[in-house]
Design a protein around this motif. Structure first.
Motif, PDB file in Angstrom:
ATOM      1  N   TRP A   2      -2.444  -1.537  -6.518  1.00  0.00           N
ATOM      2  CA  TRP A   2      -1.122  -1.307  -5.946  1.00  0.00           C
ATOM      3  C   TRP A   2      -0.062  -2.222  -6.542  1.00  0.00           C
ATOM      4  O   TRP A   2       1.047  -1.802  -6.857  1.00  0.00           O
ATOM      5  CB  TRP A   2      -1.170  -1.485  -4.419  1.00  0.00           C
ATOM      6  CG  TRP A   2       0.191  -1.415  -3.805  1.00  0.00           C
ATOM      7  CD1 TRP A   2       0.924  -0.295  -3.532  1.00  0.00           C
ATOM      8  CD2 TRP A   2       1.011  -2.530  -3.423  1.00  0.00           C
ATOM      9  NE1 TRP A   2       2.149  -0.632  -2.997  1.00  0.00           N
ATOM     10  CE2 TRP A   2       2.223  -2.009  -2.915  1.00  0.00           C
ATOM     11  CE3 TRP A   2       0.841  -3.904  -3.458  1.00  0.00           C
ATOM     12  CZ2 TRP A   2       3.245  -2.816  -2.458  1.00  0.00           C
ATOM     13  CZ3 TRP A   2       1.863  -4.704  -2.997  1.00  0.00           C
ATOM     14  CH2 TRP A   2       3.044  -4.169  -2.506  1.00  0.00           C
ATOM     15  N   THR A  40      -6.733   2.336   1.088  1.00  0.00           N
ATOM     16  CA  THR A  40      -5.723   2.067   0.064  1.00  0.00           C
ATOM     17  C   THR A  40      -6.325   1.281  -1.089  1.00  0.00           C
ATOM     18  O   THR A  40      -7.074   0.325  -0.881  1.00  0.00           O
ATOM     19  CB  THR A  40      -4.557   1.256   0.668  1.00  0.00           C
ATOM     20  OG1 THR A  40      -4.062   1.941   1.808  1.00  0.00           O
ATOM     21  CG2 THR A  40      -3.444   1.063  -0.336  1.00  0.00           C
ATOM     22  N   ASP A  41      -5.989   1.679  -2.309  1.00  0.00           N
ATOM     23  CA  ASP A  41      -6.455   0.951  -3.494  1.00  0.00           C
ATOM     24  C   ASP A  41      -5.512  -0.232  -3.736  1.00  0.00           C
ATOM     25  O   ASP A  41      -4.614  -0.181  -4.578  1.00  0.00           O
ATOM     26  CB  ASP A  41      -6.493   1.874  -4.713  1.00  0.00           C
ATOM     27  CG  ASP A  41      -7.091   1.204  -5.936  1.00  0.00           C
ATOM     28  OD1 ASP A  41      -7.553   0.052  -5.836  1.00  0.00           O
ATOM     29  OD2 ASP A  41      -7.091   1.845  -7.007  1.00  0.00           O
ATOM     30  N   GLY A  57       0.796  -1.222   0.000  1.00  0.00           N
ATOM     31  CA  GLY A  57       0.000   0.000   0.000  1.00  0.00           C
ATOM     32  C   GLY A  57       0.828   1.271   0.000  1.00  0.00           C
ATOM     33  O   GLY A  57       0.288   2.367   0.136  1.00  0.00           O
ATOM     34  N   SER A 117       0.258   4.564   2.302  1.00  0.00           N
ATOM     35  CA  SER A 117      -1.028   4.367   2.992  1.00  0.00           C
ATOM     36  C   SER A 117      -1.046   3.093   3.825  1.00  0.00           C
ATOM     37  O   SER A 117      -1.852   2.955   4.738  1.00  0.00           O
ATOM     38  CB  SER A 117      -2.175   4.310   1.978  1.00  0.00           C
ATOM     39  OG  SER A 117      -2.240   5.514   1.259  1.00  0.00           O
ATOM     40  N   ASP A 170      -4.579  -0.684   4.573  1.00  0.00           N
ATOM     41  CA  ASP A 170      -5.659   0.135   5.112  1.00  0.00           C
ATOM     42  C   ASP A 170      -6.848   0.098   4.156  1.00  0.00           C
ATOM     43  O   ASP A 170      -6.679  -0.044   2.948  1.00  0.00           O
ATOM     44  CB  ASP A 170      -5.162   1.579   5.280  1.00  0.00           C
ATOM     45  CG  ASP A 170      -6.159   2.450   6.010  1.00  0.00           C
ATOM     46  OD1 ASP A 170      -6.232   2.347   7.245  1.00  0.00           O
ATOM     47  OD2 ASP A 170      -6.871   3.221   5.326  1.00  0.00           O
TER      48      ASP A 170
END
Length: 185
Positions: A43, A38-39, A29, A32, A35
Motif C-alpha cells: 500500500w 488489505t495488502d 489501506g 479497504s 484490515d
C-alpha cells in the motif's frame, strides 16, 4: 504605488501559504482500511510521506493499531508498543522523519501481514499543529464520528505544515502594511 502595495501584501501572504503549508491525509489501506484483507505491505510503495502528513486508520472497534519499534514490527510483538490506539478511527500525525512502524494489536493478524512500515521524509520545516490524536483505551470511538464510507487517498490537503518562510513573509507583509499606512497618512 498606493494600489500596488495591497496587491503585493496579499500576493506574498497567499504565496507563502501555498508554498510552505501543506499536509496530506492518507487513509491507510485506501478503501479497504486497516484490515487483514488489505495488502498493507504494498500500500505505501507508491506514496511519499512527509513530516506533517497524517495517517488515518479506519478499522473495526474489535481491532486496534499499535505503533512499535522495528524489532517489535519484525517479530509482531504486540506487547512492547510505543503507543496503542483503539476505537476504529485513529489519526496519527507523522511528526518527525524516519521509519514509522505499525502493527495490529492482534498478533495473529500481524503475523498474517496486518502491519505497516512508512518512511517519512523531512522535506520542509514542521510546526506541530492540532491534528486530532486518538486516546488510548476503549470507548474512544463512542464520541468520534464514524465515516459513512472509506475514500481513496489522498483525502485532503490541510494547512498543517508551515515552514519558517511564512513568518518571513508575514514580517514583510507587516512592513509593507506599515509603509502603506505611512503613505496614506
Amino acid at each position: 504605488m498606493g494600489k500596488l502595495l495591497p496587491v503585493l501584501v496579499f500576493g506574498l501572504a497567499v504565496l507563502g501559504f501555498a508554498l510552505t503549508c501543506s499536509a496530506t491525509t492518507y487513509t491507510v489501506g485506501d478503501t479497504s482500511g486497516w484490515d487483514i484483507s488489505t495488502d498493507l505491505s504494498t500500500w505505501s510503495n507508491d506514496k511519499k510521506f512527509n513530516v506533517g502528513d497524517i495517517l488515518w486508520f479506519q478499522y473495526s472497534s474489535s481491532n486496534s493499531v499499535s505503533q512499535v519499534s522495528k524489532k517489535s514490527f519484525d517479530s509482531c510483538n504486540t506487547t512492547n508498543v510505543v503507543k496503542s490506539y483503539t476505537g476504529g478511527n485513529t489519526t496519527v500525525t507523522l511528526t518527525h522523519p524516519g521509519d514509522w512502524y505499525f502493527v495490529s494489536g492482534n498478533k495473529l493478524y500481524c503475523l498474517g501481514g496486518m502491519k505497516l512500515h512508512v518512511e517519512v521524509e523531512n522535506n520542509q520545516a514542521y510546526a506541530p499543529a492540532g491534528a486530532p490524536q486518538a486516546a488510548t483505551g476503549s470507548g474512544q470511538g463512542d464520541h468520534l464520528p464514524q465515516p459513512t464510507s472509506k475514500s481513496n487517498i489522498p483525502t485532503s490537503s490541510a494547512f498543517i505544515n508551515c515552514g519558517p518562510n511564512v513568518f518571513l513573509l508575514a514580517i514583510l507583509g507587516l512592513i509593507a502594511s506599515m509603509l502603506y499606512m505611512d503613505v496614506k497618512m
